[in-house]
Write a protein that holds these residues in place. Structure first.
Motif, PDB file in Angstrom:
ATOM      1  N   ARG A 194       0.824  -1.206   0.000  1.00  0.00           N
ATOM      2  CA  ARG A 194       0.000   0.000   0.000  1.00  0.00           C
ATOM      3  C   ARG A 194       0.859   1.257   0.000  1.00  0.00           C
ATOM      4  O   ARG A 194       2.072   1.206   0.230  1.00  0.00           O
ATOM      5  CB  ARG A 194      -0.951  -0.009   1.192  1.00  0.00           C
ATOM      6  CG  ARG A 194      -0.261   0.092   2.533  1.00  0.00           C
ATOM      7  CD  ARG A 194      -1.222  -0.234   3.662  1.00  0.00           C
ATOM      8  NE  ARG A 194      -2.311   0.698   3.746  1.00  0.00           N
ATOM      9  CZ  ARG A 194      -2.347   1.727   4.593  1.00  0.00           C
ATOM     10  NH1 ARG A 194      -1.328   1.932   5.423  1.00  0.00           N
ATOM     11  NH2 ARG A 194      -3.388   2.527   4.626  1.00  0.00           N
ATOM     12  N   ARG A 195       0.218   2.429  -0.222  1.00  0.00           N
ATOM     13  CA  ARG A 195       0.968   3.679  -0.373  1.00  0.00           C
ATOM     14  C   ARG A 195       1.825   3.973   0.862  1.00  0.00           C
ATOM     15  O   ARG A 195       2.971   4.413   0.757  1.00  0.00           O
ATOM     16  CB  ARG A 195      -0.003   4.836  -0.621  1.00  0.00           C
ATOM     17  CG  ARG A 195       0.693   6.175  -0.841  1.00  0.00           C
ATOM     18  CD  ARG A 195      -0.327   7.286  -0.900  1.00  0.00           C
ATOM     19  NE  ARG A 195      -1.166   7.173  -2.076  1.00  0.00           N
ATOM     20  CZ  ARG A 195      -0.851   7.665  -3.272  1.00  0.00           C
ATOM     21  NH1 ARG A 195       0.305   8.300  -3.441  1.00  0.00           N
ATOM     22  NH2 ARG A 195      -1.673   7.543  -4.294  1.00  0.00           N
TER      23      ARG A 195
ATOM     24  N   LEU B  26      -0.456  -0.775  -5.579  1.00  0.00           N
ATOM     25  CA  LEU B  26      -1.753  -1.409  -5.790  1.00  0.00           C
ATOM     26  C   LEU B  26      -2.619  -0.630  -6.753  1.00  0.00           C
ATOM     27  O   LEU B  26      -3.686  -1.118  -7.165  1.00  0.00           O
ATOM     28  CB  LEU B  26      -2.481  -1.560  -4.445  1.00  0.00           C
ATOM     29  CG  LEU B  26      -1.784  -2.463  -3.435  1.00  0.00           C
ATOM     30  CD1 LEU B  26      -2.553  -2.488  -2.123  1.00  0.00           C
ATOM     31  CD2 LEU B  26      -1.626  -3.876  -3.984  1.00  0.00           C
ATOM     32  N   PHE B  27      -2.192   0.576  -7.142  1.00  0.00           N
ATOM     33  CA  PHE B  27      -2.925   1.369  -8.129  1.00  0.00           C
ATOM     34  C   PHE B  27      -2.212   1.397  -9.472  1.00  0.00           C
ATOM     35  O   PHE B  27      -2.844   1.290 -10.523  1.00  0.00           O
ATOM     36  CB  PHE B  27      -3.122   2.792  -7.619  1.00  0.00           C
ATOM     37  CG  PHE B  27      -3.894   3.672  -8.563  1.00  0.00           C
ATOM     38  CD1 PHE B  27      -5.273   3.618  -8.608  1.00  0.00           C
ATOM     39  CD2 PHE B  27      -3.236   4.538  -9.428  1.00  0.00           C
ATOM     40  CE1 PHE B  27      -5.995   4.414  -9.494  1.00  0.00           C
ATOM     41  CE2 PHE B  27      -3.939   5.339 -10.311  1.00  0.00           C
ATOM     42  CZ  PHE B  27      -5.327   5.273 -10.342  1.00  0.00           C
TER      43      PHE B  27
ATOM     44  N   LEU C 290       0.858  -6.981 -11.106  1.00  0.00           N
ATOM     45  CA  LEU C 290       2.194  -7.422 -10.715  1.00  0.00           C
ATOM     46  C   LEU C 290       2.309  -7.521  -9.193  1.00  0.00           C
ATOM     47  O   LEU C 290       2.997  -8.418  -8.673  1.00  0.00           O
ATOM     48  CB  LEU C 290       3.249  -6.458 -11.255  1.00  0.00           C
ATOM     49  CG  LEU C 290       3.426  -6.455 -12.779  1.00  0.00           C
ATOM     50  CD1 LEU C 290       4.540  -5.491 -13.180  1.00  0.00           C
ATOM     51  CD2 LEU C 290       3.727  -7.852 -13.291  1.00  0.00           C
ATOM     52  N   ALA C 291       1.623  -6.633  -8.470  1.00  0.00           N
ATOM     53  CA  ALA C 291       1.654  -6.681  -7.011  1.00  0.00           C
ATOM     54  C   ALA C 291       1.037  -7.981  -6.504  1.00  0.00           C
ATOM     55  O   ALA C 291       1.610  -8.664  -5.642  1.00  0.00           O
ATOM     56  CB  ALA C 291       0.928  -5.465  -6.430  1.00  0.00           C
ATOM     57  N   VAL C 292      -0.117  -8.349  -7.031  1.00  0.00           N
ATOM     58  CA  VAL C 292      -0.747  -9.601  -6.575  1.00  0.00           C
ATOM     59  C   VAL C 292       0.032 -10.815  -7.075  1.00  0.00           C
ATOM     60  O   VAL C 292       0.028 -11.872  -6.425  1.00  0.00           O
ATOM     61  CB  VAL C 292      -2.223  -9.658  -7.025  1.00  0.00           C
ATOM     62  CG1 VAL C 292      -3.027  -8.542  -6.377  1.00  0.00           C
ATOM     63  CG2 VAL C 292      -2.368  -9.605  -8.538  1.00  0.00           C
TER      64      VAL C 292
ATOM     65  N   GLY D  22      -9.543  -4.509  -8.606  1.00  0.00           N
ATOM     66  CA  GLY D  22      -9.357  -3.162  -9.130  1.00  0.00           C
ATOM     67  C   GLY D  22      -7.890  -2.764  -9.170  1.00  0.00           C
ATOM     68  O   GLY D  22      -7.003  -3.598  -8.953  1.00  0.00           O
ATOM     69  N   PRO D  23      -7.655  -1.484  -9.433  1.00  0.00           N
ATOM     70  CA  PRO D  23      -8.672  -0.489  -9.807  1.00  0.00           C
ATOM     71  C   PRO D  23      -9.072  -0.612 -11.275  1.00  0.00           C
ATOM     72  O   PRO D  23      -8.236  -0.891 -12.126  1.00  0.00           O
ATOM     73  CB  PRO D  23      -7.959   0.832  -9.536  1.00  0.00           C
ATOM     74  CG  PRO D  23      -6.508   0.513  -9.748  1.00  0.00           C
ATOM     75  CD  PRO D  23      -6.307  -0.901  -9.308  1.00  0.00           C
TER      76      PRO D  23
END
Length: 306
Positions: free
Chosen positions: A148-149, A168-169, A174-176, A255-256
């Motif tokens: 997260r940010r 995550l935005f 790639l994050a997941v 998302g997003p």
């Protein structure tokens, strides 16, 4: 001396032949009957019912009775941009996190741990296996806090005076994918550790005496000898990755803008959020088809001899 008469040939009757061959097949299969009944009741039955629902317009609300619509749900899926986007993201997620990430990292860890000391092996194995045994929801929250940010990754980048971003935005798929690599690498490591231990030590030592370096030994000796383990690990990892739902749902909810919405999340959205049970079940059958295609490819590779 008188000659003795030869004994008459004794022929087996039908009853004797039946006794010699053992009980008939239905009698021998009788102990399997309870298992077969349970499989038909709890496995084949629900699958058959899902196949039927996929060809109907069944909805959760606002409908008295479903009607048969044929292939409409499937044609609707292939004309739906959101579905095609979910197919593409599912392939990216599977290739990055399973075929490349878990498989490669698991093999590297297994190979390095063979040469490491016992305390290092114990510590590394404990950390990796701990990530694997965590419940999927717990792992999702941990990785959400990492990406997260205001999370751990950006804190590390800020300490290194590197630019931070909202992972995550900007890069949700790639994050997941990296989250799934972190959680699932332990399985590949255990499979490859067992396979590497089966390689005869004298073969490796002979290649080392002949001057073969580590990379050459890995490419020409190790990988060919554990080829079947690689195929088995790839098949199991791929099937598990195709069904990942909770990890992505906790981290991004798809998302997003659907940029991390894989097929399991798309199926859930259509079936339970949009109340389109028939359409969601059709998507589930298509996901089952994708998994079957991967399985057929891997089984074909496993059939080839080294």
């Amino acid at each position: 001396m008188t000659a003795t008469a030869p004994h008459p040939r004794v022929t087996k009757t039908g009853e004797d032949t039946h006794r010699a061959r053992g009980p008939r097949l239905p009698v021998r299969a009788l102990p399997l009957a309870p298992a077969v009944v349970l499989l038909l009741l709890f496995l084949a039955g629900p699958i058959a019912y899902c196949v039927y629902i996929a060809f109907t317009d069944l909805q959760l609300t606002g409908q008295a009775q479903e009607s048969f619509v044929g292939l409409d749900n499937f044609t609707r899926a292939f004309g739906d941009e959101a579905f095609l986007n979910a197919v593409w993201l599912t392939l990216v997620f599977t290739v990055v996190s399973s075929l490349i990430g878990q498989n490669t990292l698991g093999l590297a860890l297994a190979a390095l741990m063979r040469r490491a000391s016992k305390p290092v092996r114990t510590l590394t194995g404990g950390i990796v296996v701990t990530a694997w045994v965590l419940p999927e929801v717990v792992a999702g929250f941990l990785l959400y806090a990492f990406f997260r940010r205001e999370g751990t990754l950006n804190a590390i980048l800020d300490w290194l005076h590197l630019p931070a971003q909202n992972w995550l935005f900007t890069l949700p798929i790639l994050a997941v994918s990296f989250a799934n690599v972190w959680r699932g690498t332990a399985f590949s490591m255990l499979v490859y550790s067992a396979a590497l231990n089966e390689i005869p030590q004298d073969i490796t030592e002979a290649a080392e005496v002949d001057g073969a370096g580590g990379l050459r030994r890995m490419w020409h000796i190790t990988l060919p000898m554990i080829r079947r383990s690689i195929g088995t690990n790839l098949m199991l990892n791929t099937l598990q990755t195709l069904s990942v739902f909770g990890l992505i749902w906790v981290m991004t909810r798809g998302g997003p803008g659907g940029r991390s919405q894989t097929l399991p999340l798309f199926m859930y959205e259509q079936a339970f959020q949009n109340s389109l049970i028939g359409y969601g079940t059709a998507v589930a059958l298509l996901l089952l088809l994708v998994g079957s295609l991967f399985s057929l490819v891997y089984l074909r590779l496993l059939r080839t001899e080294v």
